[in-house]
Design an enzyme around this catalytic site. Sequence first.
Site, PDB file in Angstrom:
ATOM      1  N   ASP A 137       0.866  -1.176   0.000  1.00 46.33           N
ATOM      2  CA  ASP A 137       0.000   0.000   0.000  1.00 46.33           C
ATOM      3  C   ASP A 137       0.906   1.230   0.000  1.00 46.33           C
ATOM      4  O   ASP A 137       1.738   1.398   0.907  1.00 46.33           O
ATOM      5  CB  ASP A 137      -0.894  -0.010   1.239  1.00 46.33           C
ATOM      6  N   GLU A 170      -4.098   2.436  -4.959  1.00 42.89           N
ATOM      7  CA  GLU A 170      -2.661   2.440  -4.672  1.00 42.89           C
ATOM      8  C   GLU A 170      -2.231   1.171  -3.939  1.00 42.89           C
ATOM      9  O   GLU A 170      -1.198   1.132  -3.291  1.00 42.89           O
ATOM     10  CB  GLU A 170      -2.274   3.679  -3.865  1.00 42.89           C
TER      11      GLU A 170
END
Length: 195
Positions: free
Chosen positions: A86, A129
């Site tokens: 992440d 993301e």
Amino acid sequence: PLYSGDRLVAHLDLSSPQPIDDDAKAEIRALLAPLTAALHASRNWKIAVTDELTGLASRRYFETRLTEEWARRERYGTPLAVALFDLDRFKGINDTLGHAAGDRVLRRFGEIVRSEIRSTDVACRYGGEEFAVLFAESTSSSASAVAERIRRSLRRQEFEWEGKDFRATVSAGVAGVEEARERPQLLFRADEALY
């Protein structure tokens, strides 16, 4: 030119040191339609299984491969690990520098991941993301070493957007089959390790 409908699929250029007779030309023409169809299908398959921005696999393809590798692991007892990534404070990059700067980070992260994993591993953009890597026939400790290399590589990367220098970092979580009795639990454990 090879067309599929009105779409140019490829351009084929053939040459021969010998004259090509009418029979050879007829054989070549007969092969053009199947060749065009195969190229078009290959292009469509690549589009379907690839995230356009990062060049990594799509989440759907990743999930399919994870199911296949889990079944293989159950049958043969091979090791298997998953890493989840992440990008840290990514929304801040988009909010302060714009989405084009964020896209640059996503593209570069995809390049970094591809450079660090084996050709047999499957990396995907899991969403936004978030990214995932499937390490077939790998233990969680070897997957962790790769995840750490990826993390360090991004941390060293310098970005610039419209005269502003910035950096991006990523967090990672890794889990191996020794921590999971079922396939969904493997991703859950990797997610827990991430956070």
